[in-house]
Design a protein around this motif. Structure first.
Motif, PDB file in Angstrom:
ATOM      1  N   LEU A 210     -27.722   8.958  27.130  1.00 21.41           N
ATOM      2  CA  LEU A 210     -26.444   9.253  27.773  1.00 21.41           C
ATOM      3  C   LEU A 210     -25.455   9.860  26.792  1.00 21.41           C
ATOM      4  O   LEU A 210     -24.749  10.813  27.120  1.00 21.41           O
ATOM      5  CB  LEU A 210     -25.860   7.977  28.400  1.00 21.41           C
ATOM      6  CG  LEU A 210     -24.638   8.175  29.291  1.00 21.41           C
ATOM      7  CD1 LEU A 210     -24.956   9.117  30.446  1.00 21.41           C
ATOM      8  CD2 LEU A 210     -24.133   6.843  29.831  1.00 21.41           C
ATOM      9  N   GLN A 211     -25.406   9.330  25.578  1.00 26.82           N
ATOM     10  CA  GLN A 211     -24.501   9.868  24.567  1.00 26.82           C
ATOM     11  C   GLN A 211     -24.901  11.293  24.195  1.00 26.82           C
ATOM     12  O   GLN A 211     -24.050  12.175  24.047  1.00 26.82           O
ATOM     13  CB  GLN A 211     -24.525   8.982  23.314  1.00 26.82           C
ATOM     14  CG  GLN A 211     -23.599   9.459  22.196  1.00 26.82           C
ATOM     15  CD  GLN A 211     -22.146   9.491  22.626  1.00 26.82           C
ATOM     16  OE1 GLN A 211     -21.636   8.509  23.149  1.00 26.82           O
ATOM     17  NE2 GLN A 211     -21.479  10.618  22.409  1.00 26.82           N
ATOM     18  N   ASN A 212     -26.208  11.525  24.066  1.00 26.42           N
ATOM     19  CA  ASN A 212     -26.677  12.873  23.760  1.00 26.42           C
ATOM     20  C   ASN A 212     -26.326  13.840  24.884  1.00 26.42           C
ATOM     21  O   ASN A 212     -25.950  14.995  24.641  1.00 26.42           O
ATOM     22  CB  ASN A 212     -28.192  12.869  23.539  1.00 26.42           C
ATOM     23  CG  ASN A 212     -28.590  12.103  22.303  1.00 26.42           C
ATOM     24  OD1 ASN A 212     -27.756  11.870  21.413  1.00 26.42           O
ATOM     25  ND2 ASN A 212     -29.857  11.697  22.224  1.00 26.42           N
ATOM     26  N   PHE A 213     -26.463  13.363  26.118  1.00 27.47           N
ATOM     27  CA  PHE A 213     -26.099  14.206  27.260  1.00 27.47           C
ATOM     28  C   PHE A 213     -24.614  14.555  27.231  1.00 27.47           C
ATOM     29  O   PHE A 213     -24.228  15.695  27.470  1.00 27.47           O
ATOM     30  CB  PHE A 213     -26.436  13.494  28.575  1.00 27.47           C
ATOM     31  CG  PHE A 213     -25.758  14.115  29.764  1.00 27.47           C
ATOM     32  CD1 PHE A 213     -26.151  15.351  30.245  1.00 27.47           C
ATOM     33  CD2 PHE A 213     -24.678  13.478  30.384  1.00 27.47           C
ATOM     34  CE1 PHE A 213     -25.511  15.930  31.324  1.00 27.47           C
ATOM     35  CE2 PHE A 213     -24.043  14.055  31.452  1.00 27.47           C
ATOM     36  CZ  PHE A 213     -24.456  15.276  31.927  1.00 27.47           C
ATOM     37  N   GLN A 214     -23.769  13.587  26.933  1.00 32.68           N
ATOM     38  CA  GLN A 214     -22.330  13.840  26.879  1.00 32.68           C
ATOM     39  C   GLN A 214     -21.996  14.892  25.825  1.00 32.68           C
ATOM     40  O   GLN A 214     -21.148  15.760  26.045  1.00 32.68           O
ATOM     41  CB  GLN A 214     -21.573  12.544  26.603  1.00 32.68           C
ATOM     42  CG  GLN A 214     -21.545  11.585  27.784  1.00 32.68           C
ATOM     43  CD  GLN A 214     -20.838  10.289  27.460  1.00 32.68           C
ATOM     44  OE1 GLN A 214     -21.308   9.487  26.653  1.00 32.68           O
ATOM     45  NE2 GLN A 214     -19.699  10.067  28.078  1.00 32.68           N
ATOM     46  N   ASN A 215     -22.684  14.836  24.671  1.00 31.93           N
ATOM     47  CA  ASN A 215     -22.462  15.839  23.625  1.00 31.93           C
ATOM     48  C   ASN A 215     -22.922  17.215  24.093  1.00 31.93           C
ATOM     49  O   ASN A 215     -22.228  18.219  23.895  1.00 31.93           O
ATOM     50  CB  ASN A 215     -23.207  15.448  22.345  1.00 31.93           C
ATOM     51  CG  ASN A 215     -22.628  14.211  21.689  1.00 31.93           C
ATOM     52  OD1 ASN A 215     -21.446  13.905  21.861  1.00 31.93           O
ATOM     53  ND2 ASN A 215     -23.443  13.488  20.940  1.00 31.93           N
ATOM     54  N   THR A 216     -24.102  17.240  24.738  1.00 32.09           N
ATOM     55  CA  THR A 216     -24.619  18.512  25.261  1.00 32.09           C
ATOM     56  C   THR A 216     -23.685  19.076  26.323  1.00 32.09           C
ATOM     57  O   THR A 216     -23.433  20.288  26.370  1.00 32.09           O
ATOM     58  CB  THR A 216     -26.027  18.298  25.866  1.00 32.09           C
ATOM     59  OG1 THR A 216     -26.895  17.819  24.849  1.00 32.09           O
ATOM     60  CG2 THR A 216     -26.570  19.591  26.449  1.00 32.09           C
ATOM     61  N   GLN A 217     -23.177  18.201  27.169  1.00 36.29           N
ATOM     62  CA  GLN A 217     -22.263  18.620  28.225  1.00 36.29           C
ATOM     63  C   GLN A 217     -21.001  19.276  27.649  1.00 36.29           C
ATOM     64  O   GLN A 217     -20.532  20.297  28.163  1.00 36.29           O
ATOM     65  CB  GLN A 217     -21.889  17.405  29.070  1.00 36.29           C
ATOM     66  CG  GLN A 217     -21.040  17.719  30.280  1.00 36.29           C
ATOM     67  CD  GLN A 217     -20.638  16.454  31.000  1.00 36.29           C
ATOM     68  OE1 GLN A 217     -19.855  15.656  30.493  1.00 36.29           O
ATOM     69  NE2 GLN A 217     -21.207  16.255  32.170  1.00 36.29           N
ATOM     70  N   LYS A 218     -20.487  18.711  26.565  1.00 33.90           N
ATOM     71  CA  LYS A 218     -19.298  19.296  25.932  1.00 33.90           C
ATOM     72  C   LYS A 218     -19.607  20.686  25.383  1.00 33.90           C
ATOM     73  O   LYS A 218     -18.790  21.608  25.482  1.00 33.90           O
ATOM     74  CB  LYS A 218     -18.795  18.376  24.827  1.00 33.90           C
ATOM     75  CG  LYS A 218     -18.142  17.099  25.351  1.00 33.90           C
ATOM     76  CD  LYS A 218     -17.718  16.178  24.233  1.00 33.90           C
ATOM     77  CE  LYS A 218     -17.098  14.889  24.804  1.00 33.90           C
ATOM     78  NZ  LYS A 218     -16.731  13.922  23.739  1.00 33.90           N
ATOM     79  N   HIS A 219     -20.818  20.852  24.796  1.00 34.28           N
ATOM     80  CA  HIS A 219     -21.210  22.176  24.307  1.00 34.28           C
ATOM     81  C   HIS A 219     -21.307  23.172  25.456  1.00 34.28           C
ATOM     82  O   HIS A 219     -20.868  24.328  25.336  1.00 34.28           O
ATOM     83  CB  HIS A 219     -22.556  22.089  23.573  1.00 34.28           C
ATOM     84  CG  HIS A 219     -22.535  21.232  22.345  1.00 34.28           C
ATOM     85  ND1 HIS A 219     -21.461  21.189  21.482  1.00 34.28           N
ATOM     86  CD2 HIS A 219     -23.464  20.376  21.835  1.00 34.28           C
ATOM     87  CE1 HIS A 219     -21.725  20.350  20.490  1.00 34.28           C
ATOM     88  NE2 HIS A 219     -22.935  19.836  20.685  1.00 34.28           N
TER      89      HIS A 219
END
Length: 435
Positions: A210-219
């Motif tokens: 989930l944290q990785n997804f949130q970072n990807t989403q911001k990118h």
């Protein structure tokens, strides 16, 4: 979680402080925690609960719970009942889509009537991940992969930074009670299937999924912003705004690479989705058109003409001897004259005795015909428009001046033979189109 929530509001959503806020409140875990967090942060809120009448006594129990919690927290509660299934049948949409439309329509009404500044919803990080997977499965552009926006006009989602796990832990730690929607456990809905079967598997594969997804989403959001800014620059160069039309030179479009991506970015905001048809239009014969639900795209020689479709209501405006009323879409000047000069497109001369006042200015209709000045016999307006090479947009904007039910003038284009000045004419009326 409360300190992080407070910091998030102050650092990223400070515009909410001191505002009158409406919380979309189902009575479930997420909305109950959001309400408690807002009250703890001394934010001015009220609760808005929709009873969709879909689960019988369970729906009524949710409503009772909401009212009791509002009383306990000392905040106002707004409740609205909807006949959701009937609305879905009438609109021919799914029950879920009907509920969504009814809910947000009601929220907009509350904003206006009760003077709220923003609506808060309890969407969180897991909801955004589920939306990402849904959009990915259906096929989408980069905006569909950017997740749920935190701010969208007057709609704000202050829990998007937090996971479902964090929200549940906060509720347990503070002994907060909520209502469980039994339908959330059913896997017949796509989102529930993703929530119960797919997301847990992804989290098993990588604990920090989930944290990785949130970072990807911001990118992705940042990339989307860069693309949006670039498209605005391209629009500024290519789009020529003329009244209610936009003209785009086809040659300039064809120089853009990759063409498919540019066509999507430039025309998707106007509702176009049939990209093969749009692409073929660039090489089609002049006069070919493609339509979205809201706009038309016309090939006219070396340009595309983009315009909003006119779902026009038939309108009529009286025309007296002293001219047209102020609200008329066309301004006409009528004046008596002693002699007739050469008529022009914007000016006609008529035999006053042949006219019945007030004249009427109206839209053209299918089946209309007139007797073109200088010709024998009648002609359908549709054939006249074709001969004049009028495109759909120009036809939609065409007005007619009529006496009783007979066309006197296709305004600005051709007068009718039946009302012409003759040797026996006693009084001549000159009509000039000013706007």
């Amino acid at each position: 979680m409360f300190p992080q929530f407070k910091n998030h509001i102050n650092n990223n959503l400070a515009f909410l402080n001191g505002k009158k806020l409406l919380v979309a409140f189902s009575g479930g875990l997420d909305s109950v925690v959001l309400a408690h967090l807002c009250v703890g942060n001394k934010m001015e809120i009220a609760l808005a609960h929709c009873n969709f009448n879909l689960r019988g006594e369970e729906s009524d129990g949710d409503e009772d719970f909401v009212r009791q919690l509002g009383s306990k927290l000392g905040i106002s509660v707004f409740v609205e009942h909807f006949e959701t299934k009937q609305f879905a049948e009438d609109q021919r949409v799914s029950v879920q889509m009907a509920a969504r439309e009814l809910r947000y329509q009601w929220f907009e009404e509350l904003l206006k009537i009760e003077g709220f500044d923003f609506v808060l919803t309890a969407h969180h990080a897991d909801d955004s991940l589920e939306t990402f997977i849904i959009n990915l499965s259906r096929g989408t552009g980069i905006e569909g992969l950017s997740g749920i926006p935190e701010v969208n006009g007057n709609l704000v989602r202050p829990l998007l930074e937090f996971s479902r796990e964090e929200i549940l832990a906060y509720a347990d730690a503070n002994e907060i009670k909520w209502r469980e929607d039994s339908s959330n456990a059913e896997n017949k809905y796509l989102r529930n299937k993703i929530r119960h079967e797919i997301v847990p598997k992804l989290k098993e594969l990588h604990p920090s999924m989930l944290q990785n997804f949130q970072n990807t989403q911001k990118h992705l959001q940042q990339t989307d912003a860069l693309a949006t800014n670039h498209l605005l620059e391209v629009k500024h160069k290519l789009f020529q705004y003329e009244e209610d039309q936009i003209k785009i030179k086809i040659g300039d479009l064809l120089e853009l690479k990759p063409l498919d991506a540019y066509l999507y970015g430039l025309l998707n905001p106007y509702g176009f989705t049939e990209w093969n048809d749009v692409k073929h239009l660039l090489h089609a014969m002049s006069g070919k058109q493609v339509f979205s639900k809201t706009h038309g795209l016309l090939k006219n020689r070396d340009v595309l003409i983009l315009s909003k479709l006119n779902n026009r209501v038939q309108q009529e405006f009286p025309v007296y001897l002293d001219g047209t009323p102020a609200e008329s879409p066309v301004t006409l000047k009528l004046e008596p004259v002693r002699s007739m000069q050469n008529p022009e497109k914007k000016t006609i001369f008529l035999d006053k005795e042949k006219l019945n006042f007030p004249l009427v200015l109206r839209n053209w209709e299918k089946g209309d015909y007139f007797y073109p000045f200088g010709m024998k016999g009648k002609k359908k307006l549709s054939k006249f428009f074709k001969d004049e090479k009028l495109d759909l947009i120009s036809k939609e904007k065409q007005w007619l001046l009529c006496s009783n039910d007979e066309i006197v003038w296709v305004v600005g284009k051709r007068a009718d033979e039946r009302f012409k000045v003759e040797d026996s004419t006693q009084e001549i009326i000159k009509i000039t189109q000013l706007t």
